[in-house]
Design an enzyme around this catalytic site. Structure first.
Site, PDB file in Angstrom:
ATOM      1  N   ARG A  38       3.646   7.502   7.497  1.00 15.20           N
ATOM      2  CA  ARG A  38       4.793   7.056   8.304  1.00 15.20           C
ATOM      3  C   ARG A  38       5.997   7.968   8.075  1.00 15.20           C
ATOM      4  O   ARG A  38       6.193   8.483   6.980  1.00 15.20           O
ATOM      5  CB  ARG A  38       5.170   5.621   7.949  1.00 15.20           C
ATOM      6  CG  ARG A  38       4.226   4.600   8.547  1.00 15.20           C
ATOM      7  CD  ARG A  38       4.580   3.205   8.098  1.00 15.20           C
ATOM      8  NE  ARG A  38       3.468   2.615   7.367  1.00 15.20           N
ATOM      9  CZ  ARG A  38       3.587   1.634   6.473  1.00 15.20           C
ATOM     10  NH1 ARG A  38       4.784   1.153   6.177  1.00 15.20           N
ATOM     11  NH2 ARG A  38       2.534   1.161   5.867  1.00 15.20           N
ATOM     12  N   GLU A  47       1.235  -7.033  -6.986  1.00  9.25           N
ATOM     13  CA  GLU A  47       1.648  -7.945  -5.922  1.00  9.25           C
ATOM     14  C   GLU A  47       0.774  -9.195  -5.885  1.00  9.25           C
ATOM     15  O   GLU A  47       1.237 -10.277  -5.549  1.00  9.25           O
ATOM     16  CB  GLU A  47       1.610  -7.218  -4.567  1.00  9.25           C
ATOM     17  CG  GLU A  47       2.699  -6.165  -4.469  1.00  9.25           C
ATOM     18  CD  GLU A  47       2.477  -5.173  -3.349  1.00  9.25           C
ATOM     19  OE1 GLU A  47       3.015  -5.388  -2.264  1.00  9.25           O
ATOM     20  OE2 GLU A  47       1.758  -4.165  -3.560  1.00  9.25           O
TER      21      GLU A  47
END
Ligand code: ADP
Length: 587
Positions: free
Chosen positions: A213, A359
């Site tokens: 990205r 996470e």
């Protein structure tokens, strides 16, 4: 508690069962190639449940990428929550539908255990408004929900917590810059334990250079690309063919790019320097935003593993107090057993920490907390705030004197607390020094008269009103009232209202407070952030959740009608955190 954590992406489902007591994963795996052949989200989730049923998960935590404006915290899933996640699909068209498919299949297969949604955006939702707004037409932005939401919240919150623990400091005392550098990458500025700035925005495309990205880009460049290539091609270019991959032409794995750079490949070198430069820019910006920084935290595949990239990012930042120890940086190796390594020179003013993110563990912990009904100092959401102007409550006898025998109050406007209203009737307050006219009477009539004014009003009237909870007028100050039918001298009844929050027993449970508790409430997101102490909690079935402050208090926090919302922070009696909060504010 054994928690099944499900991360349902568009083409794969990752899962773990985590024992929240030990923090260890009992089993983990990944089902890939969803959408190919006859593998669907439903069949993938069925496989996950088959692989994990032996561990008898007591609850399921689902990663949900976009919680929009609604979800401040992990949330127990019901049909209404599913609808709200659906409503956010336009904000995350690739992620939320996949997350929902996972939730639906898992709820169907395991209907008897609680399912909890853990949002990537939740940690950032309290960012101040100066950080969350893009400078575009406000009405268009609000209509379309175009604002900075931020992502990777679970990771930023987790590594910040570990960093504070490692530094043996209260997180509320630290200014942190956390850098999650994985395939996706984002930076976050953390103050008072909360996110106040983050580099990803409306979508995970903004900010740092990433694996594929682009990160920050002139919106004009997006328009130019879209004109030339069309929207879909531009979307694909910016999301999947940019970043390290686009610059280097070597794919998105930094290991390959570093190897090629060492061989002299110029595009590989370009990719590395552009990447590091973007991270440095954000460090400088966030240090400025917070007026300093106490620790830099690096995490994610690149942050945890690439000593070379860490060095490039952190070189020549001595002016900020950041000094890297070359050897410690080179040797740093984080793991589940040693999740934090300090790579700064002893004398550095700013600690630089490499932290192993997890996470899944954070998701499991939040899931266990929400599913177990346990409370946390983090509130379930901001408390709406109502600003009370000066006003008067009357009893039957004082009504007779001021407005005539047998007179009745007439409704001017209903108030948010059920049954309460502002009346058309007004009176004049008369004190030794001055008068205040047109002071509204609130209905219905009560057992005893009570006059509530602000500190500023006291000066005008020349009176000294004690701070009191409503109804506690014994021994309060005297005041004279004038009405159309007569004058009333009250020996007592004049108070300065004790700021308070009305709530139902259910709200009280959600916030972890009881009737009569005194709490702190932080007003954030405005131009004059302020924390109110000594806020009284008042619990009753008939109440509607709302904090009441007077006009002086509202002015001090720059609140006006309609822009209201405070975060209930801590319960001072048991909480050491509140003390540190005051210290921080005094800095
Ligand atoms: P995700 O965001 O998908 O969870 P990770 O956090 O696992 O990704 O990060 C993946 C990135 O970390 C890849 O670009 C990979 O090249 C990089 N990485 C992992 N190990 C190293 C290493 N030893 N040196 C350099 N880069 C590494």
């Amino acid at each position: 508690m054994n928690v099944l954590v499900i991360n349902c992406g568009s083409s794969s489902v990752k899962y773990q069962v985590i024992d929240t007591k030990t923090g260890r994963a009992l089993v983990k795996g990944k089902v890939e190639r969803i959408g190919e052949g006859d593998t669907t989200h439903a069949s993938a989730v069925a496989k996950v449940l088959e692989d994990t049923q032996a561990f008898e998960p007591a609850t399921v935590g689902h990663r949900v990428v976009h919680g929009g404006e609604r979800f401040y915290d992990a949330t127990l899933i019901d049909d209404e929550v599913i609808q709200a996640i659906e409503a956010n699909i336009p904000l995350a068209p690739l992620h939320n539908p996949a997350n929902l498919a996972g939730i639906r299949s898992a709820r169907e297969a395991l209907p008897s255990v609680p399912h909890v949604a853990v949002f990537d955006t939740a940690f950032h939702l309290r960012m101040p408004r100066r950080a969350k707004h893009y400078a575009i037409d406000l009405e268009v932005a609000d209509r379309l929900g175009i604002r900075r939401y931020g992502f990777h919240g679970t990771s930023h919150a987790y590594v910040a917590g570990l960093a504070a623990e490692h530094l043996e400091r209260d997180i509320a005392d630290l200014r942190l810059i956390t850098l999650h550098l994985g395939n996706g990458a984002s930076a976050c500025a953390i103050e008072l334990g909360g996110s106040i700035e983050t580099s990803m925005g409306l979508t995970p495309l903004e900010g740092l250079v990433m694996g594929t990205r682009c990160g920050d880009l002139d919106p004009g460049a997006v328009l130019a690309l879209a004109r030339e290539l069309g929207i879909d091609e531009t979307d694909d270019l910016l999301n999947r063919r940019s970043g390290l991959a686009g610059l280097s032409g070597l794919g998105n794995d930094l290991r390959d790019i570093e190897a090629q750079a060492a061989e002299g490949n110029d595009r590989a070198r370009l990719a590395i320097t552009v990447y590091a430069h973007a991270v440095r820019r954000y460090i400088g910006a966030y240090a400025a935003v917070m007026g300093g920084v106490d620790a830099i935290v690096l995490t994610g595949g690149i942050g945890e593993n690439s000593a070379q990239m860490r060095r490039r990012i952190l070189q020549r930042l001595d002016f900020l107090g950041i000094r890297l120890d070359e050897d410690l940086n080179h040797d740093a190796k984080v793991s589940a057993d040693t999740p934090v390594v300090d790579i700064s020179e002893e004398r550095a003013l700013v600690r630089t920490l490499v932290v192993a993110t997890n996470e899944e563990l954070m998701t499991a912990r939040q899931t266990a907390r929400v599913a177990g009904g346990g409370t946390d100092v983090q509130s379930p959401g901001p408390v709406p705030i109502a600003i009370s102007g000066r006003h008067v409550h009357l009893d039957r006898a004082s009504m007779d004197v001021l407005f005539g025998a047998g007179s009745e109050l007439t409704v001017y406007r209903n108030l948010s607390q059920p049954g309460q209203f502002a009346a058309r009737e007004t009176v004049t307050l008369v004190g030794p020094r001055g008068r205040i006219e047109n002071v509204r009477v609130l209905g219905p009539l009560r057992k005893a008269p009570q006059v509530e004014i602000s500190r500023t009003d006291e000066f005008k009237l020349g009176v000294d009103a004690p701070v009191r909870a409503s109804g506690k007028t014994q021994g309060s100050a005297p005041i004279t009232l004038e009405g159309p039918a007569g004058t009333l001298h009250l020996k007592e009844g004049l108070i300065c209202a004790w700021r308070h929050i009305h709530m139902t027993p259910e709200d009280a449970e959600a916030y972890g407070v009881e009737n009569g508790d005194q709490v702190e409430v932080a007003i954030t997101g405005g131009d004059r952030d302020l924390t109110f102490g000594d806020v009284l909690i008042r619990v009753k079935d008939s109440y509607v959740l709302e904090m009441h402050i007077d006009t002086d208090e509202a002015n001090a926090a720059e609140l006006s009608k309609g822009n209201t919302g405070g975060d209930l922070l801590y319960q001072p009696p048991e909480s050491a955190a509140s003390a540190s909060l005051s210290r921080k504010r005094a800095r």
